[in-house]
Design a protein around this motif. Structure first.
Motif, PDB file in Angstrom:
ATOM      1  N   UNK A 164     -14.179  -4.526  -1.426  1.00 30.94           N
ATOM      2  CA  UNK A 164     -13.745  -3.270  -2.034  1.00 30.94           C
ATOM      3  C   UNK A 164     -13.855  -2.082  -1.077  1.00 30.94           C
ATOM      4  N   UNK A 165     -14.430  -2.274   0.079  1.00 31.89           N
ATOM      5  CA  UNK A 165     -14.624  -1.170   1.019  1.00 31.89           C
ATOM      6  C   UNK A 165     -13.478  -1.132   2.014  1.00 31.89           C
ATOM      7  N   UNK A 166     -12.751   0.003   2.148  1.00 26.47           N
ATOM      8  CA  UNK A 166     -11.660   0.072   3.121  1.00 26.47           C
ATOM      9  C   UNK A 166     -12.186   0.008   4.549  1.00 26.47           C
ATOM     10  N   UNK A 167     -11.312  -0.421   5.456  1.00 27.17           N
ATOM     11  CA  UNK A 167     -11.668  -0.536   6.863  1.00 27.17           C
ATOM     12  C   UNK A 167     -11.436   0.818   7.533  1.00 27.17           C
ATOM     13  N   UNK A 168     -12.450   1.433   8.136  1.00 29.01           N
ATOM     14  CA  UNK A 168     -12.265   2.757   8.752  1.00 29.01           C
ATOM     15  C   UNK A 168     -11.532   2.649  10.081  1.00 29.01           C
ATOM     16  N   UNK A 169     -10.652   3.639  10.335  1.00 30.20           N
ATOM     17  CA  UNK A 169      -9.911   3.738  11.592  1.00 30.20           C
ATOM     18  C   UNK A 169      -9.942   5.185  12.062  1.00 30.20           C
ATOM     19  N   UNK A 170     -10.027   5.371  13.381  1.00 30.17           N
ATOM     20  CA  UNK A 170     -10.072   6.701  13.972  1.00 30.17           C
ATOM     21  C   UNK A 170      -8.730   7.005  14.628  1.00 30.17           C
ATOM     22  N   UNK A 171      -7.720   7.311  13.827  1.00 30.81           N
ATOM     23  CA  UNK A 171      -6.399   7.704  14.304  1.00 30.81           C
ATOM     24  C   UNK A 171      -5.909   8.863  13.442  1.00 30.81           C
ATOM     25  N   UNK A 172      -4.772   9.416  13.836  1.00 29.10           N
ATOM     26  CA  UNK A 172      -4.212  10.531  13.068  1.00 29.10           C
ATOM     27  C   UNK A 172      -3.557  10.007  11.792  1.00 29.10           C
ATOM     28  N   UNK A 173      -3.927  10.505  10.612  1.00 30.36           N
ATOM     29  CA  UNK A 173      -3.320   9.988   9.372  1.00 30.36           C
ATOM     30  C   UNK A 173      -1.851  10.355   9.227  1.00 30.36           C
ATOM     31  N   UNK A 174      -1.414  11.451   9.864  1.00 30.57           N
ATOM     32  CA  UNK A 174      -0.010  11.850   9.738  1.00 30.57           C
ATOM     33  C   UNK A 174       0.921  10.933  10.519  1.00 30.57           C
ATOM     34  N   UNK A 175       0.394  10.231  11.509  1.00 30.25           N
ATOM     35  CA  UNK A 175       1.212   9.299  12.288  1.00 30.25           C
ATOM     36  C   UNK A 175       0.930   7.845  11.947  1.00 30.25           C
ATOM     37  N   UNK A 176      -0.090   7.593  11.116  1.00 28.40           N
ATOM     38  CA  UNK A 176      -0.457   6.201  10.843  1.00 28.40           C
ATOM     39  C   UNK A 176       0.606   5.487  10.004  1.00 28.40           C
ATOM     40  N   UNK A 177       1.351   6.237   9.203  1.00 22.68           N
ATOM     41  CA  UNK A 177       2.394   5.584   8.402  1.00 22.68           C
ATOM     42  C   UNK A 177       3.458   4.967   9.304  1.00 22.68           C
ATOM     43  N   UNK A 178       3.673   5.568  10.507  1.00 15.74           N
ATOM     44  CA  UNK A 178       4.627   4.977  11.451  1.00 15.74           C
ATOM     45  C   UNK A 178       4.094   3.657  12.009  1.00 15.74           C
ATOM     46  N   UNK A 179       2.779   3.567  12.188  1.00 15.39           N
ATOM     47  CA  UNK A 179       2.173   2.298  12.627  1.00 15.39           C
ATOM     48  C   UNK A 179       2.381   1.217  11.572  1.00 15.39           C
ATOM     49  N   UNK A 180       2.209   1.581  10.308  1.00 18.22           N
ATOM     50  CA  UNK A 180       2.414   0.607   9.234  1.00 18.22           C
ATOM     51  C   UNK A 180       3.876   0.193   9.130  1.00 18.22           C
TER      52      UNK A 180
END
Length: 386
Positions: free
Chosen positions: A176-192
């Motif tokens: 139930x715990x999300x995996x933390x990532x240290x990236x910009x959230x505004x650009x992470x949707x492009x990674x997905x």
């Protein structure tokens, strides 16, 4: 009366003929003679009077006239027995129900079972069991407090990426715990989007170079497609790095660059201050220095004269196209907008209208010209109508 009954029975037996008695009947039992009345004598056995009962003592039978004949099959209610049971009858229960009571109990049981079935049929439908934790098939990542979800099968399909490696490690922990990532959230949707479609889609207000840095950090392939263009995530061999190295080398070989650049900045600031001072009076055509800015209703831009009829005007400072380009790039790093003409460097301020930024100025859209063939056909139609 007892003696008379005995004498009558004996006299009847004497008068009977010998051949009428059946020989095959068991001893002690005689067949009644026709026409004769047989009277049975029932002897009462009375126990001797005693103060206490003993083992084997029988109870006195009631008199014959007090016996009531009952129809066959009729059950009599047994008398109430003590708590410990009736003596001589082990396991006998007290107050046994009558047949009509048993029938009423069976009817009540059938009605209760039917009501229970009806209540079950009208009950709410059972919901499917909830899936156990950790098997929902989603990979959850937390980026700067925002949770992003993606089908886990898409992440596992790219096992060499950092997202797939982190997902494999997190499967043994809390699901139930999300995996933390240290990236910009505004650009992470492009990674997905790259995991979903194999390419990235980035809006204009985000940096492509920053997205390439994120892709390299998350172990994406060296070549990725961004907005339909193949880009490289190899930062060490990027064009920007080579360009920065080139500018640094030019500046390192430019003597007194800092003093010259500071003088240019001071001249630009003085120029725009004079524009503000002269804004209260009307400008004359012969006084207009920047005709392009005047026609566009813009602020007059600052002009750095570089080349003349005799060559470079400041050969100790700007003596080549490389130095002129570096000067313009350094000004743009501070936010100025630069443009080259045949012999000058024009410097302006980033003060634009929204229509100018979008490229669709109001009233600047011209109607498309009709092709010559269509115009000729329309002219022929108008002539024919006349």
């Amino acid at each position: 009366a007892k003696s008379d009954a005995t004498s009558v029975q004996r006299s009847d037996l004497r008068d009977a003929e010998p051949d009428e008695v059946l020989k095959d009947e068991p001893p002690g039992r005689r067949r009644p003679v026709a026409g004769k009345t047989v009277v049975k004598v029932v002897r009462r056995i009375r126990p001797p009077a005693s103060s206490g009962g003993g083992p084997g003592l029988r109870r006195a039978l009631p008199p014959a006239d007090s016996v009531v004949l009952e129809p066959p099959g009729l059950r009599r209610a047994l008398p109430a027995a003590p708590t410990g049971g009736v003596r001589g009858v082990p396991g006998l229960r007290r107050n046994l129900p009558r047949p009509e009571e048993l029938e009423s109990l069976a009817t009540a049981e059938r009605s209760s079972s039917s009501e229970a079935k009806t209540s079950v049929s009208h009950a709410a439908p059972l919901l499917p069991p909830a899936p156990p934790p950790g098997r929902t098939g989603e990979a959850c990542y937390e980026v700067a407090g925002r949770v992003f979800k993606l089908p886990a099968k898409l992440v596992r399909a790219k096992p060499d990426t950092m997202l797939a490696k982190l997902l494999a490690k997190a499967e043994g922990g809390d699901p139930q715990r999300p995996i933390p990532l240290d990236v910009c959230p505004d650009r992470f949707h492009a990674i997905l989007d790259w995991f979903r479609y194999g390419e990235m889609f980035l809006s204009r207000n985000h940096s492509v170079e920053a997205l390439l840095r994120d892709a390299a950090r998350l172990d994406l392939p060296e070549e990725v497609t961004i907005n339909g263009i193949v880009r490289s995530t190899n930062v060490k061999q990027s064009a920007h790095k080579v360009g920065r190295t080139l500018v640094a080398n030019v500046v390192s070989r430019w003597k007194d660059f800092n003093e010259f650049f500071s003088s240019i900045l001071t001249a630009i600031e003085d120029h725009f201050q004079s524009v503000a001072l002269q804004s209260s009076r009307a400008s004359k055509p012969d006084e207009v220095q920047d005709a392009v800015a005047e026609e566009a209703f813009d602020f007059p831009r600052f002009v750095v004269q570089l080349f003349g009829e005799e060559g470079w005007l400041t050969p100790k400072q700007v003596c080549s196209a490389a130095r002129a380009r570096v000067l313009a790039l350094k000004l743009e790093e501070l936010g100025y907008e630069c443009e080259f003409t045949d012999s000058d460097l024009v410097v302006g301020l980033p003060l634009h209208l929204q229509s100018e930024v979008s490229g669709n100025a109001a009233g600047s859209q011209e109607e498309p010209e009709e092709p010559q063939e269509e115009a000729a056909e329309n002219g022929q139609e108008e002539v024919s109508r006349d």
